[in-house]
Design a protein around this motif. Structure first.
Motif, PDB file in Angstrom:
ATOM      1  N   GLY A   1       0.365  -0.970   0.130  1.00 10.32           N
ATOM      2  CA  GLY A   1      -0.355   0.000  -0.038  1.00 10.32           C
ATOM      3  C   GLY A   1       0.875   1.421  -0.137  1.00 10.32           C
ATOM      4  N   LEU A   2       0.485   2.268   0.424  1.00  8.50           N
ATOM      5  CA  LEU A   2       0.863   3.494   0.256  1.00  8.50           C
ATOM      6  C   LEU A   2       1.546   4.149   1.311  1.00  8.50           C
ATOM      7  CD1 LEU A   2       0.955   6.311  -0.812  1.00  8.50           C
ATOM      8  CD2 LEU A   2      -0.338   7.212   0.531  1.00  8.50           C
ATOM      9  N   VAL A   3       1.732   3.428   2.647  1.00  7.25           N
ATOM     10  CA  VAL A   3       2.303   3.651   3.312  1.00  7.25           C
ATOM     11  C   VAL A   3       3.642   2.607   3.260  1.00  7.25           C
ATOM     12  CG1 VAL A   3       2.199   3.785   6.626  1.00  7.25           C
ATOM     13  CG2 VAL A   3       0.583   4.267   5.238  1.00  7.25           C
ATOM     14  N   ARG A   4       3.410   1.616   3.108  1.00  9.24           N
ATOM     15  CA  ARG A   4       4.538   0.394   3.222  1.00  9.24           C
ATOM     16  C   ARG A   4       5.197   1.078   1.501  1.00  9.24           C
ATOM     17  NH1 ARG A   4       3.600  -5.208   2.939  1.00  9.24           N
ATOM     18  NH2 ARG A   4       2.467  -4.699   4.489  1.00  9.24           N
ATOM     19  N   THR A   5       4.727   1.508   0.786  1.00 10.04           N
ATOM     20  CA  THR A   5       5.789   2.584  -0.425  1.00 10.04           C
ATOM     21  C   THR A   5       6.460   3.759   0.326  1.00 10.04           C
ATOM     22  OG1 THR A   5       4.504   1.931  -2.148  1.00 10.04           O
ATOM     23  CG2 THR A   5       5.508   3.724  -2.254  1.00 10.04           C
ATOM     24  N   LEU A   6       6.258   4.428   0.877  1.00 10.20           N
ATOM     25  CA  LEU A   6       6.626   5.256   1.391  1.00 10.20           C
ATOM     26  C   LEU A   6       7.696   5.541   2.524  1.00 10.20           C
ATOM     27  CD1 LEU A   6       3.178   7.738   1.806  1.00 10.20           C
ATOM     28  CD2 LEU A   6       5.461   8.475   0.258  1.00 10.20           C
ATOM     29  N   GLU A   7       7.642   3.938   3.517  1.00  8.16           N
ATOM     30  CA  GLU A   7       8.303   3.815   4.133  1.00  8.16           C
ATOM     31  C   GLU A   7       9.772   3.256   2.906  1.00  8.16           C
ATOM     32  OE1 GLU A   7       7.181   1.442   8.324  1.00  8.16           O
ATOM     33  OE2 GLU A   7       6.128   1.073   6.661  1.00  8.16           O
ATOM     34  N   THR A   8       9.582   2.461   2.544  1.00  5.68           N
ATOM     35  CA  THR A   8       9.970   2.332   1.809  1.00  5.68           C
ATOM     36  C   THR A   8      11.217   2.649   0.984  1.00  5.68           C
ATOM     37  OG1 THR A   8       8.812  -0.402   1.213  1.00  5.68           O
ATOM     38  CG2 THR A   8      11.172  -0.012  -0.618  1.00  5.68           C
ATOM     39  N   ARG A   9      11.092   3.826   0.411  1.00  6.43           N
ATOM     40  CA  ARG A   9      11.366   4.801   0.048  1.00  6.43           C
ATOM     41  C   ARG A   9      12.156   5.201   1.575  1.00  6.43           C
ATOM     42  NH1 ARG A   9       7.808   6.898  -4.903  1.00  6.43           N
ATOM     43  NH2 ARG A   9       7.980   4.821  -6.130  1.00  6.43           N
ATOM     44  N   GLY A  10      11.629   5.265   2.699  1.00  5.53           N
ATOM     45  CA  GLY A  10      12.536   6.425   2.890  1.00  5.53           C
ATOM     46  C   GLY A  10      11.751   7.703   3.914  1.00  5.53           C
ATOM     47  N   LEU A  11      10.609   8.205   3.470  1.00  4.23           N
ATOM     48  CA  LEU A  11      10.404   8.918   3.081  1.00  4.23           C
ATOM     49  C   LEU A  11       8.910   9.336   4.800  1.00  4.23           C
ATOM     50  CD1 LEU A  11       9.291   9.304  -0.562  1.00  4.23           C
ATOM     51  CD2 LEU A  11      10.694  10.338   0.901  1.00  4.23           C
ATOM     52  N   VAL A  12       8.692   8.283   5.240  1.00  3.77           N
ATOM     53  CA  VAL A  12       7.449   8.107   6.543  1.00  3.77           C
ATOM     54  C   VAL A  12       8.400   6.974   7.182  1.00  3.77           C
ATOM     55  CG1 VAL A  12       6.105   9.607   5.049  1.00  3.77           C
ATOM     56  CG2 VAL A  12       5.735   6.758   5.515  1.00  3.77           C
ATOM     57  N   ARG A  13       8.422   6.978   8.977  1.00  5.18           N
ATOM     58  CA  ARG A  13       8.270   5.564   9.476  1.00  5.18           C
ATOM     59  C   ARG A  13       6.710   5.717  10.781  1.00  5.18           C
ATOM     60  NH1 ARG A  13      12.665   9.461  11.227  1.00  5.18           N
ATOM     61  NH2 ARG A  13      12.022  10.635  12.556  1.00  5.18           N
ATOM     62  N   ARG A  14       6.593   4.155  10.828  1.00  2.00           N
ATOM     63  CA  ARG A  14       5.855   3.952  11.612  1.00  2.00           C
ATOM     64  C   ARG A  14       6.609   4.043  12.877  1.00  2.00           C
ATOM     65  NH1 ARG A  14       1.726  -0.030   8.393  1.00  2.00           N
ATOM     66  NH2 ARG A  14       2.667   0.514   6.679  1.00  2.00           N
ATOM     67  N   GLU A  15       5.572   4.700  14.302  1.00  2.00           N
ATOM     68  CA  GLU A  15       5.857   3.931  15.625  1.00  2.00           C
ATOM     69  C   GLU A  15       4.950   4.204  16.741  1.00  2.00           C
ATOM     70  OE1 GLU A  15       7.665   8.163  15.544  1.00  2.00           O
ATOM     71  OE2 GLU A  15      10.037   8.052  14.741  1.00  2.00           O
ATOM     72  N   PRO A  16       5.116   3.142  17.727  1.00  2.00           N
ATOM     73  CA  PRO A  16       4.830   2.980  17.940  1.00  2.00           C
ATOM     74  C   PRO A  16       3.417   4.483  19.167  1.00  2.00           C
ATOM     75  CG  PRO A  16       5.772   2.097  19.148  1.00  2.00           C
ATOM     76  CD  PRO A  16       6.497   2.964  17.870  1.00  2.00           C
TER      77      PRO A  16
END
Length: 75
Positions: A1-16
């Protein structure tokens, strides 16, 4: 999905999220913030070119109805 793509590109990160084991906060990385800043600058430059091409009066006349349509879309 979109979030995973952004994560893979190093643009966003998920944090607890503290106090909520099921929620994750989505935050911009420094690269994501740099890209967002560049996108804002590009959009501003594009808007400036449109305004210069149309002229101040026509551009102002166009912005009113477009702003109203944008507010309807956000409803």
């Amino acid at each position: 999905g979109l979030v995973r793509t952004l994560e893979t590109r190093g643009l966003v990160r998920r944090e607890p999220v503290p106090g909520n084991r099921r929620s994750m906060a989505l935050t911009l990385t420094p690269d994501g913030a740099d890209l967002l800043s560049a996108l804002h600058a590009a959009a501003d430059a594009h808007e400036g070119r449109i305004a210069a091409h149309l002229g101040a009066d026509v551009y102002a006349d166009l912005l009113g109805p477009l702003s109203r349509l944008g507010r309807l879309r956000g409803s």
